[in-house]
Write a protein that holds these residues in place. Structure first.
Motif, PDB file in Angstrom:
ATOM      1  N   ILE A 269      -3.826   2.027   8.106  1.00 30.48           N
ATOM      2  CA  ILE A 269      -3.341   3.008   7.895  1.00 30.48           C
ATOM      3  C   ILE A 269      -2.454   3.078   6.621  1.00 30.48           C
ATOM      4  O   ILE A 269      -1.585   2.081   6.629  1.00 30.48           O
ATOM      5  CB  ILE A 269      -2.609   3.836   8.771  1.00 30.48           C
ATOM      6  CG1 ILE A 269      -3.614   4.053  10.092  1.00 30.48           C
ATOM      7  CG2 ILE A 269      -2.143   5.060   8.661  1.00 30.48           C
ATOM      8  CD1 ILE A 269      -3.210   4.921  11.266  1.00 30.48           C
ATOM      9  N   LEU A 270      -2.257   4.146   5.736  1.00 32.71           N
ATOM     10  CA  LEU A 270      -1.441   4.072   4.649  1.00 32.71           C
ATOM     11  C   LEU A 270      -0.572   5.461   4.621  1.00 32.71           C
ATOM     12  O   LEU A 270      -1.556   6.474   4.963  1.00 32.71           O
ATOM     13  CB  LEU A 270      -2.145   3.943   3.519  1.00 32.71           C
ATOM     14  CG  LEU A 270      -1.387   4.492   2.186  1.00 32.71           C
ATOM     15  CD1 LEU A 270      -0.394   3.358   1.558  1.00 32.71           C
ATOM     16  CD2 LEU A 270      -2.300   4.545   0.858  1.00 32.71           C
TER      17      LEU A 270
ATOM     18  N   THR B 192      -4.843   3.242  -3.426  1.00 27.01           N
ATOM     19  CA  THR B 192      -4.654   2.415  -4.519  1.00 27.01           C
ATOM     20  C   THR B 192      -4.077   1.172  -4.090  1.00 27.01           C
ATOM     21  O   THR B 192      -3.504   0.884  -3.155  1.00 27.01           O
ATOM     22  CB  THR B 192      -3.900   3.041  -5.606  1.00 27.01           C
ATOM     23  OG1 THR B 192      -2.262   2.968  -5.450  1.00 27.01           O
ATOM     24  CG2 THR B 192      -4.360   4.439  -6.068  1.00 27.01           C
ATOM     25  N   VAL B 193      -4.494  -0.003  -5.044  1.00 24.50           N
ATOM     26  CA  VAL B 193      -3.593  -1.415  -4.572  1.00 24.50           C
ATOM     27  C   VAL B 193      -2.342  -1.313  -4.641  1.00 24.50           C
ATOM     28  O   VAL B 193      -1.444  -1.801  -3.957  1.00 24.50           O
ATOM     29  CB  VAL B 193      -4.296  -2.392  -5.885  1.00 24.50           C
ATOM     30  CG1 VAL B 193      -3.640  -3.671  -5.680  1.00 24.50           C
ATOM     31  CG2 VAL B 193      -5.684  -2.344  -5.773  1.00 24.50           C
ATOM     32  N   GLU B 194      -1.793  -0.593  -5.513  1.00 24.26           N
ATOM     33  CA  GLU B 194      -0.238  -0.372  -5.860  1.00 24.26           C
ATOM     34  C   GLU B 194       0.175   0.424  -4.177  1.00 24.26           C
ATOM     35  O   GLU B 194       1.369  -0.296  -3.916  1.00 24.26           O
ATOM     36  CB  GLU B 194       0.261   0.429  -6.907  1.00 24.26           C
ATOM     37  CG  GLU B 194      -0.121  -0.193  -8.351  1.00 24.26           C
ATOM     38  CD  GLU B 194      -1.632  -0.267  -8.822  1.00 24.26           C
ATOM     39  OE1 GLU B 194      -1.917  -0.993  -9.377  1.00 24.26           O
ATOM     40  OE2 GLU B 194      -2.441   0.734  -8.049  1.00 24.26           O
TER      41      GLU B 194
ATOM     42  N   GLN C 150       3.571  -0.444   0.657  1.00 27.32           N
ATOM     43  CA  GLN C 150       3.550  -0.765   2.322  1.00 27.32           C
ATOM     44  C   GLN C 150       4.059  -1.972   2.509  1.00 27.32           C
ATOM     45  O   GLN C 150       4.733  -2.267   3.487  1.00 27.32           O
ATOM     46  CB  GLN C 150       2.445  -0.120   2.829  1.00 27.32           C
ATOM     47  CG  GLN C 150       2.141   1.525   2.953  1.00 27.32           C
ATOM     48  CD  GLN C 150       3.292   2.464   3.256  1.00 27.32           C
ATOM     49  OE1 GLN C 150       3.913   2.260   4.301  1.00 27.32           O
ATOM     50  NE2 GLN C 150       3.978   3.037   2.450  1.00 27.32           N
ATOM     51  N   ALA C 151       3.147  -2.990   2.149  1.00 28.03           N
ATOM     52  CA  ALA C 151       3.415  -4.615   2.451  1.00 28.03           C
ATOM     53  C   ALA C 151       4.802  -4.782   2.041  1.00 28.03           C
ATOM     54  O   ALA C 151       5.783  -5.345   2.985  1.00 28.03           O
ATOM     55  CB  ALA C 151       2.698  -5.451   1.712  1.00 28.03           C
TER      56      ALA C 151
ATOM     57  N   ALA D 272      -0.344  -9.487  -0.205  1.00 32.15           N
ATOM     58  CA  ALA D 272      -1.874  -8.790  -1.081  1.00 32.15           C
ATOM     59  C   ALA D 272      -2.927  -8.434  -0.279  1.00 32.15           C
ATOM     60  O   ALA D 272      -3.488  -7.672  -0.697  1.00 32.15           O
ATOM     61  CB  ALA D 272      -2.060  -9.892  -2.167  1.00 32.15           C
ATOM     62  N   GLN D 273      -2.723  -9.145   0.849  1.00 37.20           N
ATOM     63  CA  GLN D 273      -4.262  -8.771   1.872  1.00 37.20           C
ATOM     64  C   GLN D 273      -3.560  -8.495   3.004  1.00 37.20           C
ATOM     65  O   GLN D 273      -2.694  -9.010   3.779  1.00 37.20           O
ATOM     66  CB  GLN D 273      -4.780 -10.036   2.081  1.00 37.20           C
ATOM     67  CG  GLN D 273      -5.502 -10.793   0.740  1.00 37.20           C
ATOM     68  CD  GLN D 273      -6.297  -9.756  -0.213  1.00 37.20           C
ATOM     69  OE1 GLN D 273      -6.939  -9.090   0.460  1.00 37.20           O
ATOM     70  NE2 GLN D 273      -6.243 -10.014  -1.474  1.00 37.20           N
ATOM     71  N   ALA D 274      -3.820  -7.085   3.255  1.00 34.19           N
ATOM     72  CA  ALA D 274      -3.653  -6.567   4.669  1.00 34.19           C
ATOM     73  C   ALA D 274      -3.885  -7.435   6.107  1.00 34.19           C
ATOM     74  O   ALA D 274      -5.165  -7.934   5.981  1.00 34.19           O
ATOM     75  CB  ALA D 274      -4.164  -5.155   4.734  1.00 34.19           C
TER      76      ALA D 274
END
Length: 543
Positions: free
Chosen positions: A45-46, A410-412, A417-418, A431-433
């Protein structure tokens, strides 16, 4: 009922809620647990903007072209990979539905249905229909019902395999992906070569299925209409809904279209469609991590034997990402198996594996900190080293994620969130969820169209609702239960201490709350959340 779309751009996660709960029963580790972990629904989720068109609350099935009415055809129960006790006395058959309701002459699908009869006849209450997770787990082969607390004392239970699942006439199986998973345990988690191998596996499955299957027709909207058609075909005016993991995503969408038919609805491990994407995994992982670390700090023997557990874990992720450990373990039925333990692998071991086997968490981290990678490598290989164990229908999984989640982030945004949740981790890991590495790359080759913006609408409702989470759920954290509850005015929120993903399976508190809710949706008994103890961590002798 009122259905609205809100701007989520201002919705910011606050600090993790207080996690000082009591303690939970010790759980015995066996291969059923290992297999459950391997089949876990992988969701994310984002927090992002989710405005779209208003959904239709009329309860009708809003097909866009004419199709014959859906039909329930009675027949034998679906064949399942393993015995399913609930099916022994079930009334079974298939629901015949259009493949694609946006196209004429799209053909039909047959979806397996099983109706588990009420113990008392005739049933005194409206039935419960079950929505399973994944996407790609089948409610017929793996019903989310705890056998120790049956729900069919005075009502029927309805199971239907979602379109694309193993019991449907068009299962979207991807053995190529399970083969990749079995090889991935011997590969660096975040390496470009690992990405390329994954994309190649996804491409292989796509190219095999796409010539004969309309992959765009396997989505939450069509599944919503399948549920409406099932209810009507069975002649039901009302029913109740239990949803788990991705099933909560589908349930929230379904609520917008058939609200008047729902007496009550339960959510176990929440995945809000309004924010589904890669970035959500980070908040869930952080919440479970903090809770499990704090539990060690609160247990004197654990805190004395494993001081600074959280800091040790973070340090190991950084060190192993820079200098991985390669080892071999013997996997039953497979033989000697290479395992690479690096930072990405360590984080992904924690999220679905350590949270389900929490008693092992501190000791496994400590062994790794002292150079012994065998415990974590053995457990990791048990979960992922058997490609033939794969039952998740990855074609359905990808069709939904790549249509309804990935295009809306988006990637950004994912990286933000990370960094917000785990700023201490190396960039390559962030970089990888968690659980979803290289999903964006996979979606480029899966090639399904973006869903309408309305798929991201927030569901606002006064249907009596249960929102159930576990303090150790690293996949769908309790923070997301709170997130949907604010728009469900008649909701009860319950968080079970020590429970991981799939609270319904946690004995006995989760199952008792669910049974209590369906008995009395207005006043369920959630008192066990105050008395359930956390699991006592394994304490190994000092090295």
């Amino acid at each position: 009922m009122l259905w609205v779309c809100q701007d989520l751009s201002e919705w910011i996660l606050g600090p993790s809620p207080d996690t000082r709960f009591g303690r939970s029963p010790f759980r015995v580790v066996d291969m059923r647990v290992v297999n459950q972990i391997a089949a876990i629904a992988f969701v994310s989720i984002l927090v992002s903007s989710a405005c779209g068109s208003t959904s239709d609350p009329s309860g009708s099935s809003p097909t866009t072209v004419a199709h014959p009415p859906a039909e329930f055809v009675e027949g034998p129960c679906a064949k399942t990979p393993n015995p399913v006790p609930l099916l022994e006395n079930a009334r079974c058959g298939e629901l015949v539905v259009p493949v694609n309701r946006t196209r004429e002459d799209s053909g039909s699908l047959r979806l397996a249905v099983a109706i588990v009869p009420s113990e008392t006849q005739p049933p005194a209450k409206a039935p419960i229909v079950f929505l399973m997770g994944g996407p790609g787990q089948d409610a017929v082969t793996d019903p989310p019902v705890n056998p120790d607390v049956p729900l069919n004392r005075d009502r029927d239970l309805i199971l239907m395999g979602q379109r694309g699942n193993i019991t449907s006439s068009s299962p979207l199986s991807c053995p190529e992906i399970f083969e990749f998973f079995a090889h991935r345990i011997g590969m660096a988690w975040n390496a470009e070569s690992t990405r390329d191998a994954y994309v190649e596996a996804v491409q292989g499955c796509h190219d095999r299925l796409a010539p004969t299957v309309d992959l765009s027709a396997f989505n939450s909207t069509e599944s919503t209409y399948d549920l409406i058609d099932l209810r009507k075909a069975l002649g039901l005016e009302k029913w109740n809904v239990f949803s788990h993991s991705y099933g909560t995503d589908l349930a929230l969408i379904y609520m917008r279209h058939d609200a008047d038919a729902i007496e009550s609805i339960a959510f176990d491990g929440v995945t809000p469609p309004s924010v589904g994407a890669l970035g959500w995994t980070w908040a869930s992982a952080r919440q479970a991590f903090d809770n499990m670390v704090e539990a060690c700090e609160d247990q004197p023997t654990c805190n004395e034997r494993y001081p600074d557990l959280g800091a040790t874990f973070i340090r190991l992720v950084n060190e192993l990402e820079a200098k991985p450990i390669t080892t071999t373990v013997n996997v039953e039925g497979v033989g000697e198996t290479k395992v690479v333990v690096d930072g990405g692998m360590l984080l992904n071991w924690f999220v679905p594996v350590a949270t389900h086997l929490p008693t092992e968490f501190p000791s496994t981290v400590d062994e790794l900190a002292h150079g012994n990678a065998q415990p974590i490598a053995s457990r990791w290989a048990e979960v992922w080293g058997h490609p033939e164990r794969g039952v998740l229908q990855w074609g359905l999984t990808l069709s939904i994620w790549c249509r309804e989640w990935i295009p809306f982030e988006t990637v950004e945004q994912s990286m933000q969130q990370a960094e917000k949740e785990f700023p201490e981790l190396p960039e390559s890991v962030r970089a990888q969820a968690p659980q979803l590495p290289f999903l964006r790359d996979a979606c480029e080759v899966w090639d399904v169209p973006k869903a309408p913006d309305s798929i991201r609408d927030i569901t606002v409702s006064d249907i009596p609702s249960l929102v159930l989470s576990g303090t150790y759920d690293g996949q769908t954290g309790a923070v997301w239960g709170d997130y949907i509850a604010k728009d469900l005015s008649q909701s009860t929120v319950a968080v079970v201490p020590g429970a991981a993903h799939g609270v319904y399976a946690e004995p006995p508190c989760g199952a008792e709350i669910i049974a209590s809710f369906f008995d009395d949706p207005e006043k369920p008994d959630t008192s066990c959340t105050d008395t359930t103890p956390l699991p006592a961590y394994d304490i190994l002798p000092p090295r």
